[in-house]
Design an enzyme around this catalytic site. Sequence first.
Site, short mmCIF file in Angstrom:
data_model
loop_
_atom_site.label_atom_id
_atom_site.label_comp_id
_atom_site.label_asym_id
_atom_site.label_seq_id
_atom_site.Cartn_x
_atom_site.Cartn_y
_atom_site.Cartn_z
N GLY A 93 -7.24 14.83 31.65
CA GLY A 93 -6.04 14.30 31.18
C GLY A 93 -5.01 15.45 29.76
N GLU A 94 -5.80 16.48 29.36
CA GLU A 94 -5.12 16.82 28.35
C GLU A 94 -4.52 18.34 29.27
OE1 GLU A 94 -5.12 15.61 25.25
OE2 GLU A 94 -6.91 14.28 26.01
N LEU A 95 -5.53 19.04 30.34
CA LEU A 95 -5.36 20.23 30.89
C LEU A 95 -3.75 20.53 31.13
CD1 LEU A 95 -6.11 23.32 32.07
CD2 LEU A 95 -6.71 21.47 34.30
#
Length: 907
Positions: A868-870
Amino acid sequence: MIKRTLHVNGVPRTVIAEADQSLANVLREQLGLTGTKIGCGQAQCGCCNVILDDKLVRSCVTRMSKVADGATVITVEGIGNRDNLHPIQLSWIVHGGAQCGFCTPGFIVSVKALLDQNPNPTREDVREWFQTHRNACRCTGYKQLVDAVMDAAKVMRGEMKAEELLFRVPADGHIWGTNYPRPSAVAKVTGTLDYGADLGLKMPADTLYLALVQAKVSHANIKGIDTSEAEKMPGVFKVVTAKDVTGKNRITGLITFPTNKGDGWDRPILCDQKVFQYGDAIAIVCADNEYQARRAAEKVRVDLEELPAYMSAPAAMSEDAMEIHPGTPNVYFELPVVKGGETVPLMQSAAYTVEGDYYLQRQPHLTMETDVGCAYFDDEERLTIHSKSIAIHLHSAMIAAGVGISPNKLRLVQNPAGGTFGYKFSPTMEALLGVACMATGRPVFLRYDYQQHITYTGKRSPFWMKVKYGADEAGKIVAMESDWSVDHGPYSEFGDLLTLRGAQFIGAGYGIPNIRGMGRTVCTNHAWGSAFRAYGSPQSFLASESLIDELAEKMGIDPLELRARNVYRPGDTTPTGQEPEVFCFQEMIEKLRPLYNSALEKARQSSTADVKRGVGISLGIYGCGLDGADSSEIRVELNPDNTITVYSSWEDHGQGADMGVLGTAHKAFEPMGLKPEQIRLVMNDTAITPNSGPAGGSRSQVVTGNAIKNGCEMLMAAMRKPDGSYRTYAEMEAENLPVSYSGKWIASMCTDCDLKTSQGKPFSVYMYGMFMAEVAVETATGKTTVEGFTAIADVGSINNKLVVDGQMYGGIAQGIGLALSEDFEDLSKHNSLRACGLPYAKMIPDKMDLHYIESPRENGPFGAAGVGELPLTSSHVAVINAIHNACGVRIRQLPALPEKVLAALKK
Ligand code: FES
Ligand code: FES
C-alpha cells in the site's frame, strides 16, 4: 411539506418531505435505499448519483421541490442485485473497481446512464463522462473503472458473454497470486454494504444525534462556555462539555520515544483551557435529530481570548513564539542521524556537491466517505464505539483513560470504511462518541460533513528539508547531510515516529556510507499530523530524489544512469545501517531502461514550443511494519460444519483486508485443499478479534499475514492424521483435541533505531519501486498533464493481483495529486474536495503500466511483502523530475500548481 409519488426502481413510492430536502436524504432516510451514498454533499463526488427521469443527477443537491410528481428514479438497487448482477456490476467486481467501494454505487449508476445513451463509448468518452459528471474515486486511479466500463459495454452489446468475464478459480484450486475478487465486492457493487452512515439510519429509536461546537480560530484561551441557550433549543437532550467528561479528557499519543519532551497527553477530547487548532471540539450537542443538533450547536457561546497562531514549523520555531502547550517547547523532539564518518571533510573533497531546500505540503486524505461513527452500551455493559478506526486495539489504549472507562469495558468496532489512507491511524471521533454516550446514557451517532471532515481530521505533515550530496568523480554519492523540520500540528501523537521516517528514507535506495543529519518535530497550530500512506517517505524522497536529478544535471549524465551507479548492491546498507533483504534495483533499472529511452525519444519528438514534454524517474522504498519487534495475533478455529473461521483485527481502509486474510489463510491451508468459501472471516471487533495491531505501514500482509500462517499451520498440525489426511471437527471433538488456535508472529529479527544515531534494523521486509512519469507542460499556462506513468514494483510474492494492482494504481494517482494539485494550507479556501485539489479522472493518465519483480521475502508469509505505501513513496517526484526534464523548471515547494510553473518559466 410536499407529496410526491415517485417510480423508484420500477415501484411507485409515495413520500412526504420538506421541499428543500435533498433527494439523496429522502431515498436514504425515508425509503431505506442506502445504496445511494452521500460523500461530499456538495455535488463534487458523484457518490449520490441516481438516474432521475433518464438523466444522471447528483441527488445530494437535488431538492425535492425540483423532483416532479411521477418522476422515475433509478438507484443502484434498481440496477442489479446479488442474485442477478448487472454486467456493469459484474465487470466492476472482476476489474477490482470497488476498493473501499464508497464511490461504487455512484459510478455504477453513472455508467448505466452513459451506456444507455452511448452503448459503444471509447475510453476517452468514458473518462470525459466521469470528468464532466464529477464522478470521483480516491482509491483506484480510475484506470480499472474505465476497463470495467469497456467490458461491461461489450457484454451489453452482446459481443462478450457475462460468463467470459467471470473469475474462475484455476483447476489446481490455488488462488494465491490470482485475480480472485475480494469477498466484499458483491456487497459493494450492489450498494448493500452498510457503511457508518448507513448503520446510523438503523440505530434504535432512542438514539441521539450529535453536532459539534468547534473552534473557528487556530489558537486561543477559553474564558467561558455558555450552553444555556442551546439547551433550550427544540429536541436537545444535553450539551456535553469538558465538565461532563469523567476521565482525563485527553487522548494520549503514546509517546514512542523517551527523548520526546512532551508527555503525550496534549490532545483534549473536548477543549477545556485552550483551543489548539481550527475545528477543535469544544462541546457536543446531543439531540433527537442531526438538524436539531446542528441548529443548537450554533447557539453555544464560547468566550475566547485569541492568541497568535503559528501556522508552520518555521513560525513556531521563531525566537518569539510562545509555547503552544505551556511547559513543552514547540520543538519537542530532535533526532540525529549519524552513519559512517564525518561528512564535512568528505563534502570538501567531493568532486561534486549539490544542495537543495524542499517543502512538501500538508496533503489532505480526501476520502469519499466522511468521518462517521456511533456508540452505545452493549449487552455486557461495554461502551461500544463503531468508527472507521484502522487501529482498534491501539485506539482503545489511546482513549480509555481520557474518556474515563476501564479498558475492559471499552469495545471498538470498525465499520466498513469508505477510505482512510491513514488518517484513521489517529483516533478522530471515537472519544467524542464515547463521552457523549456516557454523559447521556443513550446510543449516539455522529457524522462529519465534508468541511468538518477536511478541517478536523489529521493531515500529512509538511516537512521543511535541506539536503546535500557529495559525490566522487564517477557520481557515487559518498556523503549526505540532511536537516528536516516536521510541522506536526498541535498534537504529538506519532510525531516523533514520523520524524524518524526522515532519518530512514532521506537518501534511501543508495548505499550512502556517510551521513550526518538532524530532524525535529515542531508543534504548530495548523492541522494535526496523522498518518498518510507512505508516512514520512513522500517528504523524504521529494528531497533526495529531486536532488539526485540535480546531481545528474550538474554532472551532465542521465538520471537513470546515475541511479544505476548508486542503488543498493550487496554490502550497501540503508540510511539506518540495515542491510536490504533483497537487492532488486539493478533488475528494475534494466527493466525500466528501454521503456525510459523510448519515452524520452517520444517526448523529444512530440515537444513543441507550446507544449514541452518530458520524462522523470524516481525510486521509492518503504518498510513493512512498525519499527522494531512488531507483532500480531489472530485466532483460527475449526467449525462444526468443517469450515474454518479466521478471527483477526486486520482493519480495512478499503485496501482489501478481507482478501488479504482470505488469500493468506487459503494459501496456508493448501495442503488440506480447502475451497475459498470454506474459510470464513470475522474481523475488527476488540471484543471478538485478537490484537493484530493497526493496519498501517503496509504491515498487515507481512506481520498479520505471518500470524495467520502460524495459526493455520497449528490447526492443520492438530488436524493431521498419521496417514496424512485431516481430522473432521467430529473427529477432533471425539479425540478431545482443541479446535481453536492463536496464531502469533513477532519481527524478532528487527531492532529499534538508536535515538542518538538513528541506526538500527527497523523493518523485517521492505518494498521497492521505480517510477517513471511522462508529462506535458503548457508553456502559456504552466499547466502540467501527466500523459503516462510506469511503475516497476518489487512487493515480494503477490497474494492477490487485483488488490495489489489496485493499490498501485490508486497510490500513483495520489502521487500525481500530491505533485500537482493537492494541498490543505489556506483554511478559508481548502475546505472541499475540489478546492483541495482532488484528482478527477482526466488528471490521471489512462496509460498506466505496472510491472512486477517478485523477489520472495524470507520474512514475509509465502514470500509476500506489503504494497500500500510503495506507490506513494516517490511517484510525485517522478512527476516533478519530469517537469524539469520537459521545460527546465525545478519545483522545490509542492504542489506544482500552473502559476508556480509559469512563474518559473518566465524567469
Ligand atoms: S456529489 Fe453528492 S455526495 Fe458528493
Ligand atoms: S473505491 Fe472509489 S473511493 Fe474508494
